[in-house]
Design an enzyme around this catalytic site. Structure first.
Site, PDB file in Angstrom:
ATOM      1  N   ASP A  84       0.863  -1.110   0.025  1.00 59.03           N
ATOM      2  CA  ASP A  84       0.102  -0.036   0.109  1.00 59.03           C
ATOM      3  C   ASP A  84       1.025   1.250   0.070  1.00 59.03           C
ATOM      4  O   ASP A  84       1.813   1.565   0.728  1.00 59.03           O
ATOM      5  CB  ASP A  84      -0.900  -0.103   1.264  1.00 59.03           C
ATOM      6  CG  ASP A  84      -2.082   1.155   1.222  1.00 59.03           C
ATOM      7  OD1 ASP A  84      -2.784   0.857   0.488  1.00 59.03           O
ATOM      8  OD2 ASP A  84      -1.933   1.864   1.925  1.00 59.03           O
ATOM      9  N   GLU A  86       1.704  -0.545  -4.795  1.00 62.43           N
ATOM     10  CA  GLU A  86       0.737   0.497  -5.153  1.00 62.43           C
ATOM     11  C   GLU A  86       1.419   1.956  -5.423  1.00 62.43           C
ATOM     12  O   GLU A  86       1.695   2.450  -4.562  1.00 62.43           O
ATOM     13  CB  GLU A  86      -0.387   0.703  -4.129  1.00 62.43           C
ATOM     14  CG  GLU A  86      -1.655   1.593  -4.667  1.00 62.43           C
ATOM     15  CD  GLU A  86      -2.323   2.474  -3.601  1.00 62.43           C
ATOM     16  OE1 GLU A  86      -3.256   2.938  -3.947  1.00 62.43           O
ATOM     17  OE2 GLU A  86      -1.591   2.729  -2.609  1.00 62.43           O
TER      18      GLU A  86
END
Ligand code: NOJ
Length: 535
Positions: free
Chosen positions: A207, A271
């Site tokens: 993330d 990401e």
């Protein structure tokens, strides 16, 4: 973990699939999907032909940001099950040739993580420096001009009355940013990576990995300019000092070393929400950082041939030669592509699927893409996503997170008929797996056949990408390797693509055309896309 077939690397050659665990399959009747549910549905994924699944966060979370606020990195959230359920899922997936990728959230924790509770307890607490604290400016205001990603009108700082300092939160105030300059934070995450790798997961999706390190001096970001990407303009500032810092690459290299110390090596998928293509390309390092870096330029493109083509072309030009792209039409943060790009029109959705499967790079499907599942209009009184709370339902992310449609019966095959799911069901009568499995002309059949075709055609997996001039800006044509041509007509008109044959159609969105000869030009119906194998 299943062994690769000769000459193949699962994460480069296979098609991968993202599961939002709360919405995949509920086995205990609480309206929330769970790990046992994913295990129960593995046969579908095997039948579809996917080789890896990425699960959005399954670790313990108070769910202020639905799993992206972690309170314990080495335990499964009780709503999803137990560590034993995770082990079973990994084992059962492996038996079916499917690898499991988990989501790692290293940029921030929940404010209820014991590290933060301790950090907040006193200025000299053991974990104080694990987070980013700063004194107010002389007038008491926030330390710098960084805005909250979820709502740029608000500062990314929260004042802690007790200690008289601000802490950084790039997302919610209940998601304090970790201080990645602190060596103990790095050590703690090394152990978290190993904990899950040792359990047999195949890798992590990481993330906001481009943003874990912040400027040491916490300098102000410069304002956005009219030339910037619309997202940067919306944020009002360029993320010069809170993202893409040079030192982030040290962290990625450190994780890659750990991943590579395993046999088989584990995979790191970032990401990388980096909208400047030049900066984005650096996240592969010299083959020693991310294995795959999500490129959001495709998701952010309109469904127009010229725009999509330019996004891909640009990435192809900038990526280091050994970097492997990864493409997706959507995820849990973006409206589903059958809605966003395709206006809920199945013909366009089919063309988009051919496009995604025809690109050079690993395709990632988001659960439901295989049946052309569209967004569900979640009503205002059911909004759960904080972005929806700040900006209203349609700006929020609930619409793309609703339960999977397995069948047309009450409960959609997701949960028991009488149970109200955590987010409302969409139109499962119109789109569901069970009905589409009986229909050879369904989106599901097309998706499965496209996955099978990639497996059968080495050029479709590994061939180079080269744009071929099309008849107009509505038609995107490209070559894969020497003999494979992909042509997508993203218009209402019949078009003629010159110079494609001699060859034969291997697959078209109009299924009856498979095996049709193409001797010169390829004619495409409105919104038709096809893959041709040249003689
Ligand atoms: C990106 C995730 O994909 C998104 O869902 C989340 O809200 C933010 N990062 C914060 O973790």
């Amino acid at each position: 973990m299943p062994a690769d077939r000769a000459g193949r690397t699962w994460w480069r050659d296979g098609v991968l699939y993202q599961i939002y665990p709360r919405s995949f399959m509920d086995t205990n009747g609480d309206g929330v999907g769970d790990l046992r549910g994913i295990t129960q549905r593995l046969d579908h994924l095997q039948w579809l032909g996917v080789e890896g699944i990425w699960l959005d966060p399954i670790m313990v979370s108070p769910n202020d940001d639905w799993g992206y606020d972690v309170a314990d990195y080495v335990e499964v959230d009780p709503s999803f099950g137990t560590l034993a359920d995770a082990d079973t899922l990994i084992e059962e997936a492996s038996k079916r040739g499917i690898r499991v990728i988990l989501d790692l959230v290293p940029n921030h924790t929940s404010d209820r993580h014991p590290w933060f509770l301790d950090a907040k307890s006193a200025r000299d607490a053991r974990h104080r420096d694990w987070y980013v604290w700063a004194d107010p400016k002389a007038d008491g205001s926030v330390p710098n001009n960084w805005g909250m990603a979820f709502d740029p009108r608000r500062p990314a700082w929260t004042f802690d009355e007790a200690s008289g300092q601000y802490y950084l939160n790039q997302f919610l105030p209940s998601q304090p940013d970790l201080n990645w300059w602190n060596e103990e934070v790095r050590d703690a995450f090394d152990a978290i990576l190993r904990f899950w790798f040792d359990r047999g997961i195949a890798g992590f999706r990481i993330d906001v990995c481009h943003s874990v390190i912040k400027d040491r001096e916490l300098r102000d970001n410069p304002p956005a300019t009219p030339e910037d990407h619309w997202y940067v303009r919306m944020m009002g500032q360029r993320s010069v000092y809170n993202a893409c810092r040079p030192e982030v690459h040290d962290v990625l290299r450190r994780w890659r070393k750990i991943a590579e110390s395993y046999d088989p090596p584990r995979v790191l998928i970032g990401e990388t929400y980096v909208l400047e293509p030049e900066a984005f390309a650096t996240f592969y390092g010299a083959g020693d950082e991310l294995n795959l870096a999500f490129n959001f330029m495709l998701i952010h493109s309109q469904f127009r041939a010229a725009e999509l083509r330019d996004a891909i072309q640009h990435a192809e030009e900038l990526l280091p030669s050994d970097a492997w792209p990864v493409w997706t039409g959507g995820n849990h943060d973006n409206h589903r592509f059958p809605t966003r790009w395709c206006k809920n029109d199945p013909a366009r959705t089919r063309a988009a699927l051919v496009m995604l499967m025809g690109l050079r790079g690993t395709p990632f499907l988001y659960y439901g893409d295989e049946i052309g599942m569209v967004d569900t209009d979640v009503p205002a009184d059911r909004i759960l996503d904080p972005v929806g709370v700040f900006h209203g339902a349609r700006m929020g992310r609930d619409d793309e997170r609703t339960p999977m449609h397995w069948s047309a019966v009450a409960g959609a095959g997701f949960s028991e008929p009488a149970v109200e799911p955590w987010l409302p069901y969409g139109d499962y009568g119109a789109y569901n797996v069970a009905d589409q499995r009986h229909d050879p002309d369904s989106v599901l059949a097309l998706t499965r056949d496209l996955i099978g075709l990639r497996d059968a055609m080495p050029e479709l997996r590994n061939g180079s990408y080269r744009t071929v001039p099309g008849p107009s800006d509505d038609v995107w044509v490209w070559r894969r390797g020497e003999r494979t041509v992909v042509a997508c007509n993203l218009s209402e008109h019949v078009v003629e693509v010159a110079g494609v044959g001699p060859g034969a159609i291997r697959i078209s969105t109009i299924r009856a055309r498979a095996d049709e000869r193409v001797d010169g030009a390829l004619h495409l119906a409105p919104w038709e896309a096809a893959i041709v194998w040249r003689d």
